[in-house]
Design a protein around this motif. Structure first.
Motif, PDB file in Angstrom:
ATOM      1  N   ASP A  43      31.377  26.503  73.267  1.00 41.71           N
ATOM      2  CA  ASP A  43      30.900  27.778  72.740  1.00 41.71           C
ATOM      3  C   ASP A  43      31.180  28.937  73.695  1.00 41.71           C
ATOM      4  O   ASP A  43      30.507  29.969  73.656  1.00 41.71           O
ATOM      5  CB  ASP A  43      29.398  27.703  72.438  1.00 41.71           C
ATOM      6  N   PHE A  46      33.719  41.769  65.918  1.00 40.49           N
ATOM      7  CA  PHE A  46      33.098  40.720  66.723  1.00 40.49           C
ATOM      8  C   PHE A  46      33.440  40.854  68.201  1.00 40.49           C
ATOM      9  O   PHE A  46      34.545  41.263  68.557  1.00 40.49           O
ATOM     10  CB  PHE A  46      33.574  39.335  66.264  1.00 40.49           C
ATOM     11  N   ALA A  55      32.168  36.385  72.488  1.00 39.60           N
ATOM     12  CA  ALA A  55      31.103  35.386  72.593  1.00 39.60           C
ATOM     13  C   ALA A  55      30.588  34.976  71.219  1.00 39.60           C
ATOM     14  O   ALA A  55      30.321  33.788  70.978  1.00 39.60           O
ATOM     15  CB  ALA A  55      29.956  35.922  73.444  1.00 39.60           C
ATOM     16  N   GLU A  56      30.465  35.918  70.301  1.00 42.71           N
ATOM     17  CA  GLU A  56      29.985  35.573  68.964  1.00 42.71           C
ATOM     18  C   GLU A  56      31.003  34.717  68.226  1.00 42.71           C
ATOM     19  O   GLU A  56      30.640  33.748  67.543  1.00 42.71           O
ATOM     20  CB  GLU A  56      29.677  36.835  68.154  1.00 42.71           C
ATOM     21  N   SER A 111      30.715  31.210  69.531  1.00 43.45           N
ATOM     22  CA  SER A 111      29.495  30.546  69.082  1.00 43.45           C
ATOM     23  C   SER A 111      29.602  30.062  67.641  1.00 43.45           C
ATOM     24  O   SER A 111      29.226  28.926  67.320  1.00 43.45           O
ATOM     25  CB  SER A 111      28.307  31.504  69.212  1.00 43.45           C
ATOM     26  N   VAL A 112      30.124  30.900  66.761  1.00 45.92           N
ATOM     27  CA  VAL A 112      30.243  30.524  65.352  1.00 45.92           C
ATOM     28  C   VAL A 112      31.188  29.337  65.184  1.00 45.92           C
ATOM     29  O   VAL A 112      30.890  28.370  64.476  1.00 45.92           O
ATOM     30  CB  VAL A 112      30.740  31.720  64.514  1.00 45.92           C
ATOM     31  N   GLN A 126      31.600  31.876  57.436  1.00 37.39           N
ATOM     32  CA  GLN A 126      30.629  32.661  58.191  1.00 37.39           C
ATOM     33  C   GLN A 126      31.252  33.938  58.743  1.00 37.39           C
ATOM     34  O   GLN A 126      30.683  35.029  58.635  1.00 37.39           O
ATOM     35  CB  GLN A 126      30.065  31.825  59.345  1.00 37.39           C
ATOM     36  N   LEU A 127      32.425  33.820  59.351  1.00 42.17           N
ATOM     37  CA  LEU A 127      33.057  34.981  59.975  1.00 42.17           C
ATOM     38  C   LEU A 127      33.460  36.023  58.939  1.00 42.17           C
ATOM     39  O   LEU A 127      33.242  37.232  59.144  1.00 42.17           O
ATOM     40  CB  LEU A 127      34.279  34.533  60.782  1.00 42.17           C
ATOM     41  N   ARG A 178      30.271  37.778  57.618  1.00 46.54           N
ATOM     42  CA  ARG A 178      29.727  38.762  58.558  1.00 46.54           C
ATOM     43  C   ARG A 178      30.612  39.997  58.655  1.00 46.54           C
ATOM     44  O   ARG A 178      30.119  41.127  58.733  1.00 46.54           O
ATOM     45  CB  ARG A 178      29.550  38.121  59.934  1.00 46.54           C
ATOM     46  N   ARG A 209      29.462  43.849  57.780  1.00 49.96           N
ATOM     47  CA  ARG A 209      29.553  44.905  58.790  1.00 49.96           C
ATOM     48  C   ARG A 209      30.533  46.004  58.395  1.00 49.96           C
ATOM     49  O   ARG A 209      30.444  47.130  58.895  1.00 49.96           O
ATOM     50  CB  ARG A 209      29.945  44.284  60.132  1.00 49.96           C
TER      51      ARG A 209
END
Length: 255
Positions: free
Chosen positions: A130, A202, A205-206, A209-210, A222-223, A226, A230
Motif C-alpha cells: 500500500d 488523486f 498514497a490514495e 491504498s485503493v 473505486q477509482l 471517486r 470529485r
C-alpha cells in the motif's frame, strides 16, 4: 511461491461528448507469461484525437505479435511502437484532413521483469503493497516547474496551465520518450497505467491504498467512481489499466 497476475482495464467517458481515450491489455500470442498494457489519450484539444489513440493501440498490438523475447529487448519494442505510432498519426493528417495527437504509456510484463515507456502525461505508477514506489514524470509544463522547485506537486494539480504538454505523438517534432525497467518484482507489487482524467483527482498514497485493498476490477471501479464524484460534472475521459502481482494460493492436498 508462484505469482499470478490480477489485471483489469476500465474506462469512463466522463462529461465529454466522446471518448477519446483508448486502453488495452494484450497477452503475447505465443504466451510465455508476456503481456502488454497500453493507455493512449487522444488529445482533447485536437480533432482526430480518437484516431490518434486508436493508432497507438493498433501499432502496439501489431508489434507485440512480432516481439521475440530472445531476439529483441523490451525497450526496443516499446520505442518502435511509440515512434511508429507517431509517424502514422502524422501521416493520417493528410488522409483525414485532421490534426490528431495522443499521449501514451505502455508496460510490457515478462516473467520476473517489467519495462515501460511513456510520452506526454499519461502515467505509470508502481506500488509495493500500500505504498507508492515510483511514477513516471509527465512531459508537461507544470512538471518542469515542479522539477525546478518553482511549484509543489500539490500546486501542479490545480495550476491553470496543467494541461500544456511539451511533447506528444503526432506533433511536428520528434516525440520525447522516457523508459524504465525493473527486475526486483515480488508478490504485492502493482502497476497502474492511466490518463490524466484519473490521476488529476488523486495523490499517490490514495492510489496505492485503493489498489492494495481491492482486486484489480474492484479497484478500477473505486477509482473511477471517486474521480467522477470529485469531477463534479466537469470530468475528462478516464482510462485505467491495473496489474497486480499476487501469490498463487497453495493447492490443498487431496483427500
Amino acid at each position: 511461491m508462484p505469482i499470478i497476475i490480477d489485471a483489469c482495464v476500465a474506462q469512463h467517458q466522463g462529461d465529454r461528448k466522446e471518448q477519446q481515450d483508448r486502453v488495452a491489455l494484450f497477452p503475447h500470442p505465443k504466451g510465455g507469461g508476456v503481456a502488454l498494457a497500453v493507455v493512449a489519450d487522444g488529445m482533447g484539444g485536437h480533432t482526430g484525437g480518437v484516431l490518434a489513440a486508436q493508432q497507438v493501440i493498433h501499432t502496439a498490438s501489431n508489434n507485440l505479435e512480432q516481439f521475440s523475447v530472445r531476439d529483441e529487448t523490451p525497450q526496443s519494442m516499446l520505442e518502435a511502437s511509440l515512434n511508429e505510432a507517431h509517424m502514422l498519426i502524422k501521416a493520417s493528417r493528410f488522409i483525414n484532413e485532421k490534426d490528431p495527437h495522443s499521449t501514451a504509456v505502455m508496460l510490457i510484463l515478462q516473467p520476473g521483469k517489467v519495462s515501460w515507456a511513456h510520452c506526454g502525461d499519461s502515467r505509470l505508477y508502481r506500488f509495493r503493497g500500500d505504498q507508492p514506489f515510483f511514477r513516471t514524470v509527465d512531459h508537461s509544463y507544470v512538471e518542469q516547474l515542479v522539477a525546478k522547485g518553482k511549484i509543489t506537486s500539490e500546486e501542479a494539480l490545480v495550476h491553470p496551465n496543467r494541461n500544456i504538454l511539451i511533447t506528444s505523438l503526432g506533433g511536428n517534432e520528434t516525440p520525447k520518450i522516457d523508459f524504465g525497467e525493473a527486475e526486483d518484482l515480488q508478490a504485492g507489487d502493482s502497476f497502474l497505467l492511466c490518463s490524466d482524467g484519473l490521476w488529476g483527482y488523486f495523490g499517490d498514497a490514495e492510489l496505492a491504498s485503493v489498489i492494495a485493498t481491492y482486486s484489480a476490477r474492484e479497484a478500477s471501479e473505486q477509482l473511477i467512481s471517486r474521480a467522477r464524484m470529485r469531477a463534479q460534472g466537469e470530468g475528462d475521459n478516464v482510462s485505467v489499466a491495473i496489474l497486480k502481482l499476487v501469490e498463487m494460493p497453495a493447492k490443498k492436498p487431496s483427500a
